[in-house]
Write a protein that holds these residues in place. Structure first.
Motif, PDB file in Angstrom:
ATOM      1  N   UNK A  43       0.822  -1.213   0.000  1.00  0.00           N
ATOM      2  CA  UNK A  43       0.000   0.000   0.000  1.00  0.00           C
ATOM      3  C   UNK A  43       0.856   1.264   0.000  1.00  0.00           C
ATOM      4  N   UNK A  44       2.080   1.158   0.510  1.00  0.00           N
ATOM      5  CA  UNK A  44       2.965   2.328   0.595  1.00  0.00           C
ATOM      6  C   UNK A  44       3.506   2.732  -0.773  1.00  0.00           C
ATOM      7  N   UNK A  45       3.230   1.920  -1.807  1.00  0.00           N
ATOM      8  CA  UNK A  45       3.627   2.265  -3.178  1.00  0.00           C
ATOM      9  C   UNK A  45       2.597   3.180  -3.850  1.00  0.00           C
ATOM     10  N   UNK A  46       1.434   3.332  -3.203  1.00  0.00           N
ATOM     11  CA  UNK A  46       0.386   4.187  -3.758  1.00  0.00           C
ATOM     12  C   UNK A  46       0.788   5.656  -3.670  1.00  0.00           C
ATOM     13  N   UNK A  47       0.205   6.459  -4.546  1.00  0.00           N
ATOM     14  CA  UNK A  47       0.425   7.903  -4.491  1.00  0.00           C
ATOM     15  C   UNK A  47       0.035   8.412  -3.093  1.00  0.00           C
ATOM     16  N   UNK A  48       0.812   9.352  -2.518  1.00  0.00           N
ATOM     17  CA  UNK A  48       0.519   9.863  -1.171  1.00  0.00           C
ATOM     18  C   UNK A  48      -0.906  10.399  -1.012  1.00  0.00           C
ATOM     19  N   UNK A  49      -1.469  10.967  -2.074  1.00  0.00           N
ATOM     20  CA  UNK A  49      -2.844  11.474  -1.995  1.00  0.00           C
ATOM     21  C   UNK A  49      -3.816  10.322  -1.746  1.00  0.00           C
ATOM     22  N   UNK A  50      -3.565   9.195  -2.409  1.00  0.00           N
ATOM     23  CA  UNK A  50      -4.427   8.020  -2.239  1.00  0.00           C
ATOM     24  C   UNK A  50      -4.248   7.432  -0.846  1.00  0.00           C
ATOM     25  N   UNK A  51      -3.007   7.432  -0.346  1.00  0.00           N
ATOM     26  CA  UNK A  51      -2.761   6.950   1.018  1.00  0.00           C
ATOM     27  C   UNK A  51      -3.538   7.788   2.030  1.00  0.00           C
ATOM     28  N   UNK A  52      -3.536   9.103   1.818  1.00  0.00           N
ATOM     29  CA  UNK A  52      -4.285   9.985   2.710  1.00  0.00           C
ATOM     30  C   UNK A  52      -5.778   9.692   2.622  1.00  0.00           C
ATOM     31  N   UNK A  53      -6.267   9.434   1.407  1.00  0.00           N
ATOM     32  CA  UNK A  53      -7.679   9.097   1.216  1.00  0.00           C
ATOM     33  C   UNK A  53      -8.062   7.837   1.961  1.00  0.00           C
ATOM     34  N   UNK A  54      -7.133   6.891   2.030  1.00  0.00           N
ATOM     35  CA  UNK A  54      -7.389   5.646   2.755  1.00  0.00           C
ATOM     36  C   UNK A  54      -7.411   5.906   4.259  1.00  0.00           C
ATOM     37  N   UNK A  55      -6.520   6.779   4.724  1.00  0.00           N
ATOM     38  CA  UNK A  55      -6.470   7.101   6.148  1.00  0.00           C
ATOM     39  C   UNK A  55      -7.724   7.857   6.584  1.00  0.00           C
ATOM     40  N   UNK A  56      -8.295   8.636   5.650  1.00  0.00           N
ATOM     41  CA  UNK A  56      -9.491   9.423   5.960  1.00  0.00           C
ATOM     42  C   UNK A  56     -10.782   8.671   5.630  1.00  0.00           C
ATOM     43  N   UNK A  57     -10.636   7.372   5.282  1.00  0.00           N
ATOM     44  CA  UNK A  57     -11.794   6.512   5.009  1.00  0.00           C
ATOM     45  C   UNK A  57     -12.591   6.893   3.764  1.00  0.00           C
ATOM     46  N   UNK A  58     -11.938   7.582   2.815  1.00  0.00           N
ATOM     47  CA  UNK A  58     -12.608   7.850   1.542  1.00  0.00           C
ATOM     48  C   UNK A  58     -12.648   6.574   0.692  1.00  0.00           C
ATOM     49  N   UNK A  59     -11.619   5.751   0.832  1.00  0.00           N
ATOM     50  CA  UNK A  59     -11.577   4.467   0.143  1.00  0.00           C
ATOM     51  C   UNK A  59     -11.109   3.404   1.127  1.00  0.00           C
ATOM     52  N   UNK A  60     -11.360   2.138   0.792  1.00  0.00           N
ATOM     53  CA  UNK A  60     -10.981   1.031   1.666  1.00  0.00           C
ATOM     54  C   UNK A  60      -9.642   0.445   1.253  1.00  0.00           C
ATOM     55  N   UNK A  61      -9.154  -0.481   2.066  1.00  0.00           N
ATOM     56  CA  UNK A  61      -7.920  -1.184   1.721  1.00  0.00           C
ATOM     57  C   UNK A  61      -8.114  -1.982   0.434  1.00  0.00           C
ATOM     58  N   UNK A  62      -9.323  -2.515   0.220  1.00  0.00           N
ATOM     59  CA  UNK A  62      -9.612  -3.255  -1.006  1.00  0.00           C
ATOM     60  C   UNK A  62      -9.441  -2.391  -2.240  1.00  0.00           C
TER      61      UNK A  62
END
Length: 300
Positions: free
Chosen positions: A176-195
């Motif tokens: 997951x750490x290979x994702x763009x930082x914006x997407x990582x932030x979106x995951x932390x803020x529950x905009x998207x799931x780990x899936x």
């Protein structure tokens, strides 16, 4: 007399031992260490420093207030864990939310397990304990795994044993750490799931990752829909890749092909490779059309 003094010291209780400078315990081998290490002691909150190795970087204020309300009613049910830093000084290993909530209530003391640990051991304990929590987001877990690998020098196999997770599960988090930082932030803020994140990892182009990420949010795509979208995106370049590169067709070949179109009164196309080899393709709609074209060619 000496024996009586020793008995008296041990009988004063754990809190008294911790306040006595002559019993400043620095290692598990020190006198009376067995009375302190591994036991629960009520420690002054002001004597506990926050853990600089804390993997968690954000604390939800509303959740802290809810925890404070619970502590006010029931007390601190699960003791925090600290390590001794010096006489009367401790550093938090785990339980920062409980510490913060207790401070919100202006409590003076908090129950704590006392440990003797160096910096590396403290970091490892904090990371491993943190990973076990249920309320961490996937990126926090991934960062904790990464720190265990880089700073504690653990292999994925060793880490698997410590945290009770399979190597494949650990690898999935780390990816997951290979994702763009914006997407990582979106995951932390529950905009998207780990899936969603795992599906996006398969897109190497970061711009494309962000494009799909925006689509997930704007169209509220499910994980399955995201996986399908990523699969379609990957298949398009592959089909294009298989197409042979067309060589530039010389002008005289183009003109001659055009004349054949007129002479035979049907579509004639020309395919040519870089080496100059090629083929003419003459279209016909029926057997009668085929016979007509053959007669025209024979006549020439």
């Amino acid at each position: 007399m000496a024996k009586a003094t020793k008995k008296q010291a041990l009988g004063r209780g754990l809190s008294a031992l911790l306040k006595d400078p002559s019993n400043d315990i620095q290692s598990a081998k020190d006198k009376n260490a067995d009375q302190i290490v591994g036991n629960v002691v009520d420690l002054p909150l002001e004597s506990i420093e926050m853990n600089p190795f804390q993997p968690r970087t954000s604390f939800n204020e509303e959740h802290l207030r809810e925890l404070a309300s619970s502590i006010k009613e029931l007390g601190v049910i699960q003791p925090i864990t600290v390590r001794k830093k010096g006489f009367g000084k401790y550093e938090l290993v785990s339980g920062e939310r409980r510490c913060r909530a207790s401070k919100l209530l202006s409590l003076e003391t908090i129950p704590a397990y006392v440990r003797i640990a160096n910096d590396q051991e403290s970091l490892e304990m904090a990371l491993v304990e943190n990973i076990q929590r249920q309320d961490l987001d996937p990126i926090e877990i991934a960062l904790s795994y990464q720190r265990l690998i880089e700073e504690i020098d653990l292999t994925q196999e060793q880490m698997s044993e410590r945290v009770g997770k399979s190597r494949s599960a650990i690898a999935n988090y780390l990816r997951l750490l290979k994702l763009d930082p914006i997407i990582q932030t979106g995951m932390r803020d529950n905009f998207i799931s780990m899936g969603h994140g795992r599906a996006l990892i398969n897109v190497a182009d970061l711009d494309k990752q962000l494009e799909i990420y925006q689509k997930i949010i704007s169209e509220n795509l499910s994980v399955r829909e995201t996986e399908k979208l990523v699969k379609e995106l990957k298949e398009v370049p592959l089909s294009r890749k298989r197409e042979p590169k067309k060589a530039p067709v010389p002008e005289f070949v183009t003109q001659s092909t055009s004349r054949l179109n007129d002479v035979l009164d049907t579509k004639v196309s020309n395919k040519m490779s870089k080496s100059g080899k090629g083929k003419l393709i003459i279209d016909y709609d029926s057997l009668a059309e085929f016979e007509r074209i053959v007669k025209l060619i024979d006549a020439k």
